[in-house]
Enzyme design. Structure first.
Site, mmCIF file in Angstrom:
data_model
loop_
_atom_site.group_PDB
_atom_site.id
_atom_site.type_symbol
_atom_site.label_atom_id
_atom_site.label_comp_id
_atom_site.label_asym_id
_atom_site.label_seq_id
_atom_site.Cartn_x
_atom_site.Cartn_y
_atom_site.Cartn_z
ATOM 1 N N THR A 173 -25.364 36.361 26.448
ATOM 2 C CA THR A 173 -26.510 37.121 25.956
ATOM 3 C C THR A 173 -27.795 36.384 26.326
ATOM 4 O OG1 THR A 173 -26.530 35.950 23.847
ATOM 5 C CG2 THR A 173 -25.155 37.935 23.985
ATOM 6 N N SER B 157 -19.992 37.277 12.672
ATOM 7 C CA SER B 157 -19.981 35.869 12.308
ATOM 8 C C SER B 157 -20.002 35.035 13.587
ATOM 9 C CB SER B 157 -18.750 35.562 11.445
ATOM 10 O OG SER B 157 -18.702 34.190 11.106
ATOM 11 N N LYS C 237 -23.083 31.131 8.991
ATOM 12 C CA LYS C 237 -21.969 31.992 9.382
ATOM 13 C C LYS C 237 -20.767 31.808 8.462
ATOM 14 C CE LYS C 237 -24.067 34.217 12.531
ATOM 15 N NZ LYS C 237 -24.323 35.654 12.332
ATOM 16 N N TYR D 130 -26.859 26.736 11.460
ATOM 17 C CA TYR D 130 -26.298 28.009 11.940
ATOM 18 C C TYR D 130 -24.852 28.167 11.489
ATOM 19 C CZ TYR D 130 -24.627 31.563 15.227
ATOM 20 O OH TYR D 130 -24.064 32.685 15.787
ATOM 21 N N ASN E 19 -25.696 42.145 12.137
ATOM 22 C CA ASN E 19 -25.704 41.419 13.410
ATOM 23 C C ASN E 19 -26.930 40.528 13.573
ATOM 24 O OD1 ASN E 19 -25.057 41.055 16.449
ATOM 25 N ND2 ASN E 19 -27.110 41.930 16.432
ATOM 26 N N ILE F 235 -25.334 41.377 21.626
ATOM 27 C CA ILE F 235 -24.176 41.939 20.930
ATOM 28 C C ILE F 235 -24.582 43.154 20.099
ATOM 29 C CG2 ILE F 235 -22.394 41.490 19.207
ATOM 30 C CD1 ILE F 235 -22.448 38.545 20.098
ATOM 31 N N VAL G 63 -21.192 33.811 24.078
ATOM 32 C CA VAL G 63 -21.295 35.151 24.656
ATOM 33 C C VAL G 63 -22.487 35.174 25.609
ATOM 34 C CG1 VAL G 63 -21.502 37.630 24.189
ATOM 35 C CG2 VAL G 63 -20.374 36.135 22.518
#
Length: 260
Positions: A199, A149, A167, A163, A100, A23, A197
């Protein structure tokens, strides 16, 4: 003739942390394509090649970019990031700060260690707080701060005790800073909250975790798939634009409707 000047970022100076891949890389490239000059931050030597590729793509779009190897988790590294942006800036100011960089190791409560807790909060919470504090004095009115976030901040995903908490802390910072930095500094502070996502981090996650996430993915209102980075980066770029001047302290849905 159409007029999209409110979305133009020409001449702005941006910092994107964790910008060598995923991202962060997509955001850095998107900002560069809109005219911003970008500090591409990365943490270690093995990420340098990918970070260089991001710089090359930004420069191919006609903007300027520079590499900065530094860890936001280490407060002693933070001046490196600020100095890189000031050297890149054509105005002596920093206009955009994108938080990020993040750790996201999954662990059920019984497996949470003090080390996992500390490393995640150092990178995901302490780093953004002290980087923002260092950058504020250099941001002109009209500046933008955006957190990447996660839907995990609100959705309640098994294995994301630490985690998800980091966030949620990011979103809290955005709401607080929107008030502290709004009228006094002319800065807006917002978040986007992606869900899953595609990634490297997703591909490297535990296979069982990905299987457990499948029903959630299939229930995503926008489409039964995980996001691509190019679903996220334009939303971040919008929050950096003049057209987003009346949006602050908000969380922009970037997860296909999993959680707003």
């Amino acid at each position: 003739m159409p007029d999209f000047k409110g979305l133009d970022l020409t001449g702005k100076t941006a910092i994107v942390t964790g910008a060598s891949r995923g991202i962060g890389a997509a955001i850095a490239i998107q900002l560069g394509q809109r005219g911003a000059n970008v500090v591409v931050n990365y943490t270690n030597d093995k990420s340098e090649r990918k970070a260089t590729e991001v710089v090359n793509k930004i420069e191919a779009a006609g903007s300027r970019a520079t590499l900065c190897q530094a860890s936001v988790a280490n407060v002693n590294d933070i001046p490196k990031i600020v100095d890189a942006a000031l050297r890149l800036s054509q105005t002596g100011k920093i206009d955009i700060l994108i938080h990020n960089a993040a750790l996201g190791v999954d662990a059920n409560l019984e497996d949470v260690t003090q080390e996992l807790f500390q490393t995640h909060f150092d990178t995901n919470v302490k780093g953004p707080i002290f980087l923002t504090k260092a950058v504020i004095r250099h941001i002109s009115r009209g500046g933008r701060v955006v957190f990447v976030s996660s839907a995990a901040a609100r959705l309640g995903v098994a294995g994301q005790t630490v985690y998800g908490a980091t966030k949620a802390a990011n979103e809290s910072c955005a709401r607080v800073w929107a008030k502290e930095l709004g009228q006094s500094h002319g800065i807006t502070v917002n978040c986007v909250n992606p869900g899953p996502v595609a990634t490297d981090q997703w591909q490297e996650s535990d296979e069982q975790f990905r299987q457990d996430m499948q029903p959630l993915i299939e229930s995503t209102p926008a489409a039964a798939r995980i996001a691509e980075v190019d679903d996220i980066a334009p939303l971040v770029a919008f929050l950096c634009s003049e057209d987003a001047r009346w949006t602050t302290g908000s969380v922009l849905c970037a997860n296909g409707g999993l959680y707003n």
